[in-house]
Design an enzyme around this catalytic site. Structure first.
Site, mmCIF file in Angstrom:
data_model
loop_
_atom_site.group_PDB
_atom_site.id
_atom_site.type_symbol
_atom_site.label_atom_id
_atom_site.label_comp_id
_atom_site.label_asym_id
_atom_site.label_seq_id
_atom_site.Cartn_x
_atom_site.Cartn_y
_atom_site.Cartn_z
ATOM 1 N N ASP A 68 2.290 -10.757 8.054
ATOM 2 C CA ASP A 68 1.379 -10.132 7.224
ATOM 3 C C ASP A 68 0.501 -9.111 8.111
ATOM 4 O OD1 ASP A 68 1.508 -11.418 3.976
ATOM 5 O OD2 ASP A 68 3.453 -10.591 4.547
ATOM 6 N N LYS B 270 -4.632 -12.661 -1.790
ATOM 7 C CA LYS B 270 -4.037 -12.532 -2.988
ATOM 8 C C LYS B 270 -3.090 -13.792 -3.455
ATOM 9 C CE LYS B 270 -0.533 -8.965 -1.456
ATOM 10 N NZ LYS B 270 0.323 -9.775 -1.843
ATOM 11 N N ASN B 271 -2.384 -14.207 -2.440
ATOM 12 C CA ASN B 271 -1.874 -15.102 -2.388
ATOM 13 C C ASN B 271 -1.365 -16.452 -2.554
ATOM 14 O OD1 ASN B 271 0.056 -12.727 -1.524
ATOM 15 N ND2 ASN B 271 0.253 -13.601 0.481
ATOM 16 N N ARG C 65 -2.458 -2.380 -3.287
ATOM 17 C CA ARG C 65 -1.951 -3.573 -4.489
ATOM 18 C C ARG C 65 -2.335 -4.473 -3.945
ATOM 19 N NH1 ARG C 65 3.446 -4.696 -2.341
ATOM 20 N NH2 ARG C 65 2.452 -6.619 -3.353
ATOM 21 N N CYS D 220 6.190 -5.041 -1.393
ATOM 22 C CA CYS D 220 6.850 -5.009 -0.944
ATOM 23 C C CYS D 220 7.952 -4.885 -0.887
ATOM 24 C CB CYS D 220 6.165 -5.279 0.331
ATOM 25 S SG CYS D 220 4.473 -4.733 0.416
ATOM 26 N N ARG E 132 15.149 -9.657 -0.150
ATOM 27 C CA ARG E 132 14.364 -10.630 -0.405
ATOM 28 C C ARG E 132 14.115 -11.197 -1.395
ATOM 29 N NH1 ARG E 132 7.302 -8.345 -0.674
ATOM 30 N NH2 ARG E 132 7.205 -10.534 0.005
HETATM 31 C C1 UD1 Z 1 2.598 -12.986 -3.453
HETATM 32 C C2 UD1 Z 1 3.119 -13.667 -1.571
HETATM 33 O O1 UD1 Z 1 2.761 -14.799 -1.867
HETATM 34 N N1 UD1 Z 1 3.466 -13.126 -0.620
HETATM 35 C C3 UD1 Z 1 4.153 -13.721 0.722
HETATM 36 C C4 UD1 Z 1 5.086 -14.703 0.288
HETATM 37 O O2 UD1 Z 1 6.245 -13.457 0.195
HETATM 38 P P1 UD1 Z 1 8.013 -14.473 -0.902
HETATM 39 O O3 UD1 Z 1 7.073 -15.468 -1.000
HETATM 40 O O4 UD1 Z 1 8.445 -13.729 -0.849
HETATM 41 O O5 UD1 Z 1 7.883 -14.457 1.232
HETATM 42 P P2 UD1 Z 1 9.238 -14.962 1.535
HETATM 43 O O6 UD1 Z 1 8.549 -16.734 2.255
HETATM 44 O O7 UD1 Z 1 9.681 -15.949 0.351
HETATM 45 O O8 UD1 Z 1 10.279 -14.783 1.995
HETATM 46 C C5 UD1 Z 1 10.569 -14.728 3.449
HETATM 47 C C6 UD1 Z 1 12.544 -14.519 3.716
HETATM 48 O O9 UD1 Z 1 13.118 -15.848 2.995
HETATM 49 C C7 UD1 Z 1 13.916 -14.968 2.534
HETATM 50 N N2 UD1 Z 1 13.874 -16.141 1.001
HETATM 51 C C8 UD1 Z 1 13.279 -16.015 -0.087
HETATM 52 C C9 UD1 Z 1 13.283 -16.680 -0.956
HETATM 53 C C10 UD1 Z 1 14.536 -16.725 -1.764
HETATM 54 O O10 UD1 Z 1 14.320 -17.235 -2.877
HETATM 55 N N3 UD1 Z 1 15.301 -16.737 -0.856
HETATM 56 C C11 UD1 Z 1 15.316 -15.778 0.372
HETATM 57 O O11 UD1 Z 1 15.613 -15.049 1.312
HETATM 58 C C12 UD1 Z 1 13.024 -13.419 1.910
HETATM 59 O O12 UD1 Z 1 14.302 -12.642 1.659
HETATM 60 C C13 UD1 Z 1 12.740 -12.707 3.228
HETATM 61 O O13 UD1 Z 1 13.377 -12.850 4.212
HETATM 62 O O14 UD1 Z 1 5.336 -15.178 1.694
HETATM 63 C C14 UD1 Z 1 5.427 -13.669 2.944
HETATM 64 C C15 UD1 Z 1 5.889 -13.859 4.153
HETATM 65 O O15 UD1 Z 1 4.603 -14.924 4.421
HETATM 66 C C16 UD1 Z 1 4.357 -12.866 2.795
HETATM 67 O O16 UD1 Z 1 4.910 -11.674 3.446
HETATM 68 C C17 UD1 Z 1 3.615 -12.671 1.699
HETATM 69 O O17 UD1 Z 1 3.112 -11.626 1.739
HETATM 70 C C1 PEP Z 2 4.540 -8.663 1.619
HETATM 71 C C2 PEP Z 2 3.459 -8.958 1.213
HETATM 72 O O1 PEP Z 2 2.886 -8.897 -0.065
HETATM 73 P P1 PEP Z 2 4.126 -8.823 -1.107
HETATM 74 O O2 PEP Z 2 5.045 -10.595 -1.345
HETATM 75 O O3 PEP Z 2 3.606 -9.379 -3.054
HETATM 76 O O4 PEP Z 2 5.145 -8.177 -1.436
HETATM 77 C C3 PEP Z 2 2.452 -8.893 1.929
HETATM 78 O O5 PEP Z 2 0.588 -9.554 1.404
HETATM 79 O O6 PEP Z 2 2.120 -8.021 2.461
#
Ligand code: UD1
Ligand code: PEP
Length: 425
Positions: free
Chosen positions: A311, A25-26, A403, A122, A127
């Site tokens: 995850d 997915k990611n 999802r 999620c 986030r």
């Molecule tokens: C679509 C996708 O790829 N989703 C994955 C991606 O989510 P995603 O990329 O959103 O997760 P991030 O690694 O960015 O987030 C990790 C942490 O960083 C924080 N943060 C992130 C971005 C930002 O601009 N500011 C900030 O503060 C978030 O609040 C969170 O607490 O990586 C996560 C962590 O491995 C996974 O759980 C998700 O499945």
């Molecule tokens: C947090 C997840 O997905 P997403 O970042 O797409 O919400 C997940 O795949 O567990």
């Protein structure tokens, strides 16, 4: 009309058989977004997972002007982005999945501007998206809030020194995508090392991008004038594979996984599962997960890759309820990722939470009841718990599971699971 999906799970069977791991997915989501950078020709993506987030991403690609053919049976997407021209990414779509944030950079490059009303995904805490916006601003984009939306104008983008406060997965992908067509050299420090990021880099380089340093924490991108449409096979989904391994483990069975050598992508999770008593073995192109003996308790701390994947934390929590002893979990990536606890407690689990720490006392005899899939991984973890519970477990809000996990019933029934899907009007 909105309908509700429910999964009915009957416990008591040790899973045995073969399961095909879905495409990641990611990795699929950033690739669908990045394909919009090809101004001519058609991109072909193979091993596309048949999941709702991909359907949302296809909708969004079409909305901005791409023509997308989705051959679900062949797990194949054909994307023609030559007519991309609409810079508006509406909330009713973008707030349904986190991956929508990955469309910011491609649309910014194609349209010179983009309006974005926020991401979904999620509910795991704040986030934020500040890493994405700050990086684009450092490349020279102009960013302003317009009511509930963010409006970004490209202006004269120039290669720059960027950084991520924490190695954000989509933050890394978003800024790499932005830098591929930005004139000059961009360096990004503290980037994510997740395997999906490396797959996205490989895809972009095949399109003609000039990206080096993937997997090192420091990525260098030399901007190019144009990217071309290519064919790419998406890597297997390590989280899907990890869940299937834990399905074998929680039921005391043996599952053979087809679709890629994912053990190398498990990182610390491989060692933690083996310490619990799960035997993981690769044999040529297949991976087998077996658990015949007792389940031992474990301690995990979630971290960015190759640390224990956040995850997989909920599924491991479900598994730990069956371990003979006390397990200690610490969730360090997402602020609020313990929604599973209250649902497992309804089934009879003994779990206490103190901030980012959770203590799981096992083994617990779980009883089937009605539970709620509060988010994607909470949902699939409740299915795992249902596989070992007495009686029937009804997992409501099941669309959350769809999802991120494809063909749930067909793949689990093929392993001997008692599971069915119900759709309520
Ligand atoms: C679509 C996708 O790829 N989703 C994955 C991606 O989510 P995603 O990329 O959103 O997760 P991030 O690694 O960015 O987030 C990790 C942490 O960083 C924080 N943060 C992130 C971005 C930002 O601009 N500011 C900030 O503060 C978030 O609040 C969170 O607490 O990586 C996560 C962590 O491995 C996974 O759980 C998700 O499945
Ligand atoms: C947090 C997840 O997905 P997403 O970042 O797409 O919400 C997940 O795949 O567990």
């Amino acid at each position: 009309m909105m309908t509700e999906v429910r999964f009915h799970v009957r416990g008591g069977t040790a899973l045995r058989g073969t399961a095909v791991i879905q495409g990641a997915k990611n990795a699929a989501l950033p690739m669908i977004a990045a394909a919009l950078l090809a101004t001519e020709g058609r991109t072909v993506l193979r091993n596309v997972p048949a999941i709702a987030d991909v359907a949302r991403a296809v909708e969004l690609a079409r909305l901005v002007g791409a023509t997308v053919e989705y051959h679900a049976g062949d797990r194949l997407l054909i994307i023609d982005a030559s007519a991309v021209a609409n810079p508006l990414l509406p909330a009713e779509l973008t707030r349904r999945f986190r991956g929508s944030v990955l469309f910011l950079s491609p649309v910014l490059h194609r349209c010179g501007e983009v309006t974005y009303e926020g991401a979904g995904g999620c509910n795991l805490g704040t986030r934020g998206l500040d890493f994405h916006y700050r990086g684009l601003a450092r490349l020279g984009a102009h960013i302003e809030e317009r009511g509930s939306a963010i409006w970004i104008k490209a202006g004269q983008l120039r290669g720059s020194e960027l950084y991520l406060d924490t190695p954000s997965h989509t933050g890394t992908e978003s800024l790499i995508i932005a830098a591929t067509l930005t004139p000059g050299r961009t360096v990004i420090e503290n980037v994510a090392l997740e395997p999906e990021v490396l797959d996205v880099i490989a895809f972009l380089n095949a399109m003609g991008a000039r990206i080096t340093g993937g997997g090192t924490g420091r990525v260098v991108i030399d901007g190019v004038d144009q990217l071309r449409a290519v064919e790419h096979t998406i890597m297997p989904d390590r989280i899907d594979a990890g869940v299937l391994c834990m399905a074998a483990a929680i039921t005391g069975g043996q599952v053979t996984l087809v679709g890629g050598d994912v053990i190398d992508h498990f990182g610390v999770a491989k060692h933690k599962l083996e310490q619990m008593g799960v035997h993981l073995a690769s044999s040529g192109a297949v991976t087998t997960a077996t658990r015949t003996g007792p389940l031992h308790p474990i301690n995990i701390i979630t971290d960015t890759h190759p640390g224990f994947a956040t995850d997989l934390q909920p599924s491991l929590m479900a598994l730990a309820t069956q371990a003979s002893g006390t397990s200690y979990l610490r969730e360090r990536i997402h602020e609020a990722r313990y929604a599973l606890v209250s649902e497992l407690a309804k089934m009879g689990a003994d779990i206490t939470v103190d901030g980012e720490k959770a203590v799981v006392r096992g083994p617990s005899t779980l009883s089937g009841t009605e539970v709620v899939a509060r988010d994607l991984r909470t949902g699939i973890s409740l299915v795992l718990a249902g596989l070992v519970a007495d009686g029937e477990t009804v997992v409501t809000n099941g669309s959350m599971i769809e999802r991120g996990h494809s063909d749930l019933v067909s793949r689990f029934v093929a392993l001997g699971a008692g599971i069915s899907r119900e759709e309520l009007p």
